[in-house]
Design a protein around this motif. Structure first.
Motif, PDB file in Angstrom:
ATOM      1  N   MET A 255       0.990  -1.009  -0.151  1.00 62.32           N
ATOM      2  CA  MET A 255      -0.168   0.061  -0.239  1.00 62.32           C
ATOM      3  C   MET A 255       0.924   1.188  -0.293  1.00 62.32           C
ATOM      4  SD  MET A 255      -2.318  -1.653   2.967  1.00 62.32           S
ATOM      5  CE  MET A 255      -1.222  -2.407   3.611  1.00 62.32           C
ATOM      6  N   ARG A 256       0.521   2.468  -0.211  1.00 65.59           N
ATOM      7  CA  ARG A 256       1.067   3.659  -0.438  1.00 65.59           C
ATOM      8  C   ARG A 256       0.210   4.824   0.456  1.00 65.59           C
ATOM      9  NH1 ARG A 256       2.566   7.081  -5.811  1.00 65.59           N
ATOM     10  NH2 ARG A 256       3.653   9.039  -4.592  1.00 65.59           N
ATOM     11  N   LEU A 257       1.067   5.670   1.332  1.00 62.92           N
ATOM     12  CA  LEU A 257       0.424   6.795   1.697  1.00 62.92           C
ATOM     13  C   LEU A 257       0.484   7.808   0.735  1.00 62.92           C
ATOM     14  CD1 LEU A 257      -0.635   8.102   4.447  1.00 62.92           C
ATOM     15  CD2 LEU A 257       1.660   8.512   5.021  1.00 62.92           C
ATOM     16  N   LEU A 258      -0.715   8.529   0.698  1.00 60.33           N
ATOM     17  CA  LEU A 258      -1.019   9.373  -0.396  1.00 60.33           C
ATOM     18  C   LEU A 258      -0.727  10.876   0.364  1.00 60.33           C
ATOM     19  CD1 LEU A 258      -3.675   8.231  -2.594  1.00 60.33           C
ATOM     20  CD2 LEU A 258      -1.422   8.000  -2.970  1.00 60.33           C
ATOM     21  N   GLY A 259      -0.541  12.014  -0.540  1.00 63.07           N
ATOM     22  CA  GLY A 259      -0.378  13.256   0.099  1.00 63.07           C
ATOM     23  C   GLY A 259      -1.842  13.661   0.974  1.00 63.07           C
ATOM     24  N   ASN A 260      -2.922  13.166   0.816  1.00 63.52           N
ATOM     25  CA  ASN A 260      -4.108  13.585   1.366  1.00 63.52           C
ATOM     26  C   ASN A 260      -4.463  12.717   2.521  1.00 63.52           C
ATOM     27  OD1 ASN A 260      -4.950  11.231   0.070  1.00 63.52           O
ATOM     28  ND2 ASN A 260      -6.476  12.162  -1.075  1.00 63.52           N
ATOM     29  N   ASN A 261      -3.387  11.822   3.004  1.00 64.79           N
ATOM     30  CA  ASN A 261      -3.515  10.917   4.107  1.00 64.79           C
ATOM     31  C   ASN A 261      -4.309   9.917   3.854  1.00 64.79           C
ATOM     32  OD1 ASN A 261      -1.763  11.979   5.803  1.00 64.79           O
ATOM     33  ND2 ASN A 261      -3.077  13.163   6.960  1.00 64.79           N
ATOM     34  N   ASN A 262      -4.744   9.558   2.625  1.00 62.80           N
ATOM     35  CA  ASN A 262      -5.353   8.320   2.237  1.00 62.80           C
ATOM     36  C   ASN A 262      -4.380   7.230   2.032  1.00 62.80           C
ATOM     37  OD1 ASN A 262      -8.006   9.183   2.602  1.00 62.80           O
ATOM     38  ND2 ASN A 262      -8.162  10.001   0.336  1.00 62.80           N
ATOM     39  N   ILE A 263      -4.848   5.893   2.280  1.00 56.99           N
ATOM     40  CA  ILE A 263      -3.914   4.764   2.014  1.00 56.99           C
ATOM     41  C   ILE A 263      -4.576   3.993   0.766  1.00 56.99           C
ATOM     42  CG2 ILE A 263      -2.996   2.558   2.495  1.00 56.99           C
ATOM     43  CD1 ILE A 263      -3.054   3.556   5.630  1.00 56.99           C
ATOM     44  N   ALA A 264      -3.446   4.067  -0.182  1.00 60.19           N
ATOM     45  CA  ALA A 264      -4.066   3.446  -1.676  1.00 60.19           C
ATOM     46  C   ALA A 264      -3.410   2.084  -1.668  1.00 60.19           C
ATOM     47  CB  ALA A 264      -3.628   4.452  -2.773  1.00 60.19           C
ATOM     48  N   GLU A 265      -4.299   1.356  -2.552  1.00 63.33           N
ATOM     49  CA  GLU A 265      -3.776  -0.141  -2.643  1.00 63.33           C
ATOM     50  C   GLU A 265      -2.873  -0.274  -3.686  1.00 63.33           C
ATOM     51  OE1 GLU A 265      -5.996  -4.186  -4.189  1.00 63.33           O
ATOM     52  OE2 GLU A 265      -6.932  -3.242  -2.885  1.00 63.33           O
ATOM     53  N   VAL A 266      -1.907  -0.912  -3.522  1.00 63.37           N
ATOM     54  CA  VAL A 266      -0.839  -1.209  -4.573  1.00 63.37           C
ATOM     55  C   VAL A 266      -1.425  -2.753  -5.294  1.00 63.37           C
ATOM     56  CG1 VAL A 266       1.514  -1.232  -5.766  1.00 63.37           C
ATOM     57  CG2 VAL A 266       1.004   0.306  -3.846  1.00 63.37           C
ATOM     58  N   GLY A 267      -1.591  -3.465  -4.238  1.00 68.13           N
ATOM     59  CA  GLY A 267      -1.739  -4.666  -4.461  1.00 68.13           C
ATOM     60  C   GLY A 267      -0.808  -5.763  -4.072  1.00 68.13           C
ATOM     61  N   ARG A 268      -1.401  -7.136  -4.255  1.00 69.30           N
ATOM     62  CA  ARG A 268      -0.548  -8.149  -3.836  1.00 69.30           C
ATOM     63  C   ARG A 268       0.876  -8.414  -4.511  1.00 69.30           C
ATOM     64  NH1 ARG A 268      -6.015  -9.949  -3.497  1.00 69.30           N
ATOM     65  NH2 ARG A 268      -6.776 -10.662  -1.432  1.00 69.30           N
ATOM     66  N   ILE A 269       1.664  -8.869  -3.951  1.00 71.38           N
ATOM     67  CA  ILE A 269       2.931  -9.037  -4.521  1.00 71.38           C
ATOM     68  C   ILE A 269       3.694 -10.401  -3.929  1.00 71.38           C
ATOM     69  CG2 ILE A 269       3.606  -6.692  -4.689  1.00 71.38           C
ATOM     70  CD1 ILE A 269       5.518  -7.118  -2.345  1.00 71.38           C
ATOM     71  N   ASN A 270       4.470 -11.212  -4.938  1.00 72.83           N
ATOM     72  CA  ASN A 270       4.952 -12.270  -4.501  1.00 72.83           C
ATOM     73  C   ASN A 270       6.209 -11.982  -3.520  1.00 72.83           C
ATOM     74  OD1 ASN A 270       3.536 -13.996  -6.108  1.00 72.83           O
ATOM     75  ND2 ASN A 270       4.966 -13.445  -7.927  1.00 72.83           N
ATOM     76  N   PHE A 271       6.131 -12.817  -2.387  1.00 72.82           N
ATOM     77  CA  PHE A 271       7.162 -12.297  -1.384  1.00 72.82           C
ATOM     78  C   PHE A 271       7.616 -13.726  -0.721  1.00 72.82           C
ATOM     79  CE2 PHE A 271       8.349 -10.546   2.833  1.00 72.82           C
ATOM     80  CZ  PHE A 271       8.745  -9.532   2.548  1.00 72.82           C
ATOM     81  N   PRO A 272       8.873 -13.630  -0.454  1.00 70.59           N
ATOM     82  CA  PRO A 272       9.517 -14.905   0.053  1.00 70.59           C
ATOM     83  C   PRO A 272       9.207 -15.312   1.364  1.00 70.59           C
ATOM     84  CG  PRO A 272      11.216 -13.547  -0.336  1.00 70.59           C
ATOM     85  CD  PRO A 272       9.970 -12.738  -0.803  1.00 70.59           C
ATOM     86  N   SER A 273       8.181 -15.372   2.189  1.00 72.49           N
ATOM     87  CA  SER A 273       7.915 -15.373   3.743  1.00 72.49           C
ATOM     88  C   SER A 273       6.806 -16.508   3.780  1.00 72.49           C
ATOM     89  CB  SER A 273       7.938 -14.177   4.327  1.00 72.49           C
ATOM     90  OG  SER A 273       7.626 -14.371   5.478  1.00 72.49           O
ATOM     91  N   THR A 274       6.778 -17.189   4.759  1.00 76.16           N
ATOM     92  CA  THR A 274       5.558 -17.535   5.359  1.00 76.16           C
ATOM     93  C   THR A 274       4.624 -16.552   5.729  1.00 76.16           C
ATOM     94  OG1 THR A 274       6.608 -17.885   7.406  1.00 76.16           O
ATOM     95  CG2 THR A 274       6.690 -19.640   6.234  1.00 76.16           C
ATOM     96  N   ALA A 275       3.457 -17.050   6.134  1.00 82.04           N
ATOM     97  CA  ALA A 275       2.477 -15.974   6.571  1.00 82.04           C
ATOM     98  C   ALA A 275       2.781 -15.589   7.792  1.00 82.04           C
ATOM     99  CB  ALA A 275       1.019 -16.708   6.324  1.00 82.04           C
ATOM    100  N   ASN A 276       3.724 -14.780   8.045  1.00 85.33           N
ATOM    101  CA  ASN A 276       4.329 -14.458   9.244  1.00 85.33           C
ATOM    102  C   ASN A 276       4.789 -13.337   9.388  1.00 85.33           C
ATOM    103  OD1 ASN A 276       3.737 -16.924  11.233  1.00 85.33           O
ATOM    104  ND2 ASN A 276       5.372 -17.852   9.792  1.00 85.33           N
ATOM    105  N   LYS A 277       4.916 -12.554  10.471  1.00 89.61           N
ATOM    106  CA  LYS A 277       5.608 -11.342  10.415  1.00 89.61           C
ATOM    107  C   LYS A 277       7.031 -11.273   9.894  1.00 89.61           C
ATOM    108  CE  LYS A 277       7.712  -7.879  12.929  1.00 89.61           C
ATOM    109  NZ  LYS A 277       9.141  -7.456  12.936  1.00 89.61           N
ATOM    110  N   PHE A 278       7.190 -10.089   9.267  1.00 91.41           N
ATOM    111  CA  PHE A 278       8.624 -10.092   8.702  1.00 91.41           C
ATOM    112  C   PHE A 278       9.121  -8.501   8.983  1.00 91.41           C
ATOM    113  CE2 PHE A 278       5.560  -9.283   5.319  1.00 91.41           C
ATOM    114  CZ  PHE A 278       5.945  -8.168   4.890  1.00 91.41           C
ATOM    115  N   THR A 279      10.291  -7.991   8.935  1.00 94.41           N
ATOM    116  CA  THR A 279      10.569  -6.736   8.893  1.00 94.41           C
ATOM    117  C   THR A 279      11.343  -6.334   7.581  1.00 94.41           C
ATOM    118  OG1 THR A 279      11.857  -5.026  10.219  1.00 94.41           O
ATOM    119  CG2 THR A 279      12.769  -7.308   9.988  1.00 94.41           C
ATOM    120  N   CYS A 280      11.261  -5.011   7.208  1.00 97.50           N
ATOM    121  CA  CYS A 280      11.677  -4.565   5.844  1.00 97.50           C
ATOM    122  C   CYS A 280      12.225  -3.219   5.943  1.00 97.50           C
ATOM    123  CB  CYS A 280      10.601  -4.751   4.850  1.00 97.50           C
ATOM    124  SG  CYS A 280      10.956  -4.286   2.882  1.00 97.50           S
ATOM    125  N   ARG A 281      13.456  -2.882   5.286  1.00 95.86           N
ATOM    126  CA  ARG A 281      13.970  -1.702   5.349  1.00 95.86           C
ATOM    127  C   ARG A 281      14.669  -1.165   4.067  1.00 95.86           C
ATOM    128  NH1 ARG A 281      12.766  -2.777  10.130  1.00 95.86           N
ATOM    129  NH2 ARG A 281      13.640  -2.065  12.031  1.00 95.86           N
TER     130      ARG A 281
END
Length: 815
Positions: A756-782
């Protein structure tokens, strides 16, 4: 009169001898006039099913003879002058010495016995007692009284005793598959299989679904298949074997079955979660909907995550009856009734199922064709539909008729493994040319300091590495006195000679499957345990996901948990502030603890804690130390006020500012929030942190504060507009891009994340589902400015059967 009769013999009760000779000549009669002497007795603490059995006898006698007998319990006051009555009809186990009868019963049996003037009716279970009572009433009670022709009879109940009621009108055994379809075993019908695998089932093959929230799976039947199969009836029963795999939160529901009635209305929805199964039933037109949950607990090798218990990893026969004539829903696990605390009432009462279905949706086993429901995560086998509400005794017979499972469940398989480990004892299982060995119930390396070292096969013989041989010798209190073989500068000991050196027996399967087992004094394994040794070889095989570098060289223990006391570590977080590393964790959603290292992580010490704060991130701002997470004034799940909690330490984490409505307690409209220890980022002059809330619609939002403002002042915090999605992306990472845009990367499903993306009007817009190499668990990203890449620490999918596995870590990189 009471007349027990024998061949050429007519005796009054007082003269009755013990039974001998040909028992087929026995006859016990209680005339209608003598029935009034009798009482019907059940145990003082009998359950409702047993009590109802006693009442059924009373009602039958009254209806046929006009005599009303007293129903009472078997209570006898200690040291009283009360004596047990001579004339009693005993229902179920009582204190009148019925154990010598019931103890001889195997499953699916009931017994009717006569001793003196007492009649005993017992069953191997409540269901068998109920069946036995129904037979006793129909066979032994008449207008003339009671007549019993055997002194003691034990009756085995089988499917044939129910005539055709145990014959399903629709059945799928999932044994044969062709082009993604499987055929019904008793109807000209097939089911289309979606997102499935074929696995071993309770009997033969079965289908496995994976519980994904992003796409439905299941066995899709033709439109109205079940409705049409049970049409023109007032009741129906569905039954299936399931073996759930690891589920997640106890509140997560996995769609087990969806049946459609008239139009596009669901008439039955069955959903599985860790501690219970939820049933939603409605009339065929969709009206009168009733929701009820059935909690139960089975023995399993899989621990519960956040529920009171889990029923994952166990074969279980789920049976549900819906009776429109009475408005009842009955639920059974493994042939036994499970109660619900929910009120069903009379909402379901109607004329039953009539005509033909007109739905445009296909019934679905293991999923839902109408909407985005999480499909079942596990194996389904032997699906059957009956055009009647099976009785409790019939359901138990159905369950027993399947016998033992042909494919072990996760729990059964764990018991097999436990047995193998017990047989191995403190012995050692070695696979030639592999770095892995099995020792004391664990997989250990041939060399604990160098994971590349293997136990080689040299000249056709398995050798142990020097490191492993020395560790084993020390544990066994032995001394190595044989010579080693040196290869490429490393020393190895021949296994057979080492066993002779230690005076130990061994099993040498080197030529057969590369295995060598050293038997310790407590080992009971023999060379006949070929399957056990073959199973050990799978654990001695190095997997491609195993670490290549010893964990002792790459990790430092910060703190451990006292799991015996119910303390578990959640929500790890780490930050550098000035010249000190700080780490935090929460203990079982009760408190957050802080640790510090002054030597760049080599050693750690406990500093302090804050109560009622959890899922917190520790972060530094302007060289000052903060925590931000969820805070409840009275603790987790106990009510009180809910806040986003912000707290500060000025003494290196030893003490922390209190969280109140005036200081550090940021209220999100009074709602409780959810989160993980996800990043706190700075961009565009603000601090950002992602949270979620499940009040009303499921929502994701960002909490933010100006970088120069007082972070402890709740009025300085504001929120973005929320983004809602029933798939509930959560534990989102706020990630700032090089151009200053703020994105949210959230966990969603196995190898899938949500952007998702935070827009300038403080709305959150959906970008969509992406392939991601993780189980259905918490992860951290920087975002890493030095490399110009996005870095994430994830738990990769190692075992597809465990999508929530949490004991692996991997570094993922994206441009």
């Amino acid at each position: 009169m009471l007349i027990p009769t024998f061949v050429a013999c007519n005796k009054t009760p007082e003269d009755t001898p013990e039974t001998s000779g040909d028992e087929s000549s026995f006859e016990f009669k209680i005339s209608a006039s003598d029935l009034s002497k009798y009482k019907i007795i059940c145990a003082e603490k009998a359950n409702n099913r047993v009590i109802n059995c006693a009442l059924a006898i009373r009602d039958a006698i009254k209806q046929l003879t006009g005599i009303t007998l007293e129903c009472t319990d078997d209570f006898v006051k200690a040291e009283s002058a009360f004596t047990v009555g001579q004339y009693e009809i005993l229902v179920g186990d009582t204190n009148r010495s019925t154990e010598h009868i019931s103890s001889k019963l195997s499953s699916l049996e009931y017994s009717v016995a006569v001793e003196d003037e007492k009649i005993y009716i017992v069953g191997s279970s409540d269901s068998m007692l109920e069946y036995g009572i129904s037979k006793f009433i129909s066979m032994h009670i008449g207008e003339e009284g009671i007549v019993i022709n055997k002194k003691k009879e034990i009756n085995k109940v089988s499917m044939a005793d129910f005539d055709d009621k145990l014959m399903p009108v629709l059945s799928f055994d999932f044994n044969e598959f062709k082009d993604g379809n499987t055929s019904a075993t008793n109807a000209d019908m097939s089911a289309r299989l979606v997102n499935y695998d074929i696995e071993g089932g309770y009997k033969g093959n079965a289908v496995r679904f994976h519980g994904t929230p992003t796409k439905y799976g299941g066995a899709v039947l033709p439109n109205g298949a079940v409705y049409n199969a049970v049409s023109d009836t007032t009741a129906y029963t569905v039954s299936m074997w399931i073996m759930p795999y690891q589920s997640y939160h106890g509140s997560t529901l996995y769609r087990l079955l969806t049946l459609f009635g008239k139009g596009n209305n669901e008439m039955l929805i069955v959903e599985y979660s860790s501690p219970l199964i939820k049933v939603t039933a409605a009339k065929p037109d969709g009206s009168g909907k009733v929701e009820c949950s059935f909690p139960y607990a089975l023995e399993t090798a899989i621990p519960a995550f956040d529920a009171v218990n889990t029923n994952d990893g166990v074969w279980q026969l789920v049976t549900i009856t819906v009776d429109y004539a009475t408005g009842k829903i009955d639920f059974y696990i493994n042939g036994q009734t499970v109660a619900t605390n929910d009120k069903i009432g009379s909402n379901l009462v109607c004329d039953g199922i009539t005509g033909k279905s007109t739905t445009t949706y296909g019934d679905c086993i293991g999923g839902n064709t109408k909407g985005n429901s999480r499909s079942f995560n596990g194996v389904i086998d032997c699906f059957n539909v009956y055009n009647t509400a099976l009785s409790p005794s019939a359901v138990e017979v159905l369950y027993r008729s399947f016998g033992s499972s042909e494919t072990p469940s996760v729990t059964e398989d764990q018991a097999i493994l436990d047995g193998i480990v017990e047989k191995l004892g403190s012995g050692l299982a070695v696979l030639g040319n592999s770095a892995n060995t099995v020792y004391r119930g664990r997989v250990v390396k041939a060399d604990g300091t160098d994971y590349s070292v293997v136990n080689p096969i040299i000249s056709g013989k398995i050798h142990l590495s020097e490191n492993l041989a020395e560790r084993f010798a020390k544990d066994q209190n032995k001394k190595i006195t044989i010579n080693a073989v040196t290869v490429d500068g490393r020393k190895y000991y021949p296994a057979t000679e080492l066993c002779s050196n230690f005076g130990l027996q061994y099993i040498d399967f080197t030529a057969k499957n590369g295995m060598f087992v050293i038997l310790a004094s407590d080992s009971t394994m023999t060379d006949k345990d070929t399957q056990a040794i073959e199973r050990l070889s799978t654990y001695c095989t190095v997997k491609n996901y195993e670490p290549k570098i010893p964990v002792e060289q790459t990790r430092t223990v910060i703190a451990t948990s006292d799991t015996a006391a119910g303390d578990y570590t959640y929500s790890p977080s780490i930050v550098r502030c000035s010249n000190t590393l700080y780490a935090s964790r929460d203990i079982s959603c009760d408190r957050t603890e802080v640790f510090a290292s002054e030597d760049n992580g080599k050693t750690w010490e406990y500093r302090g804690q804050i109560k009622n704060l959890w899922w917190a991130t520790i972060f530094a701002h302007k060289d000052e130390l903060y925590l931000i997470g969820r805070y409840d004034t009275l603790g987790f799940g106990t009510g009180g006020d809910h806040y986003i909690g912000v707290t500060k330490s000025t003494d290196g984490g030893r003490t922390w500012t209190a969280i109140t409505a005036e200081q550090g307690g940021v209220s999100y409209n009074g709602y409780a929030v959810h989160c993980g220890p996800t990043p706190v980022i700075v961009a565009n002059g603000k601090i950002y942190r992602v949270f979620e809330s499940t009040k009303g619609e499921k929502r994701v939002f960002i909490a933010m504060c100006d970088v120069d403002a007082d972070l402890l002042n709740p009025e300085n915090w504001s929120f973005s507009n929320h983004y809602s999605n029933n798939s509930f992306p959560n534990e989102g990472n706020a990630v700032v891009t090089p151009d200053g845009n703020v994105y949210i990367l959230a966990r969603l499903g196995t190898e899938t994340a949500f952007l998702m993306r935070l827009l300038g009007n403080n709305n959150i817009a959906e970008v969509g589902r992406i392939n991601f190499p993780s189980t259905a668990n918490k992860f951290t990203c920087r975002y890493d400015a030095k490399t110009g890449k996005y870095l994430a620490i994830v738990c990769p999918l190692v075992d597809p059967d465990c999508p929530y596995q949490r004991n692996f870590s991997a570094l993922a990189v994206s441009d």
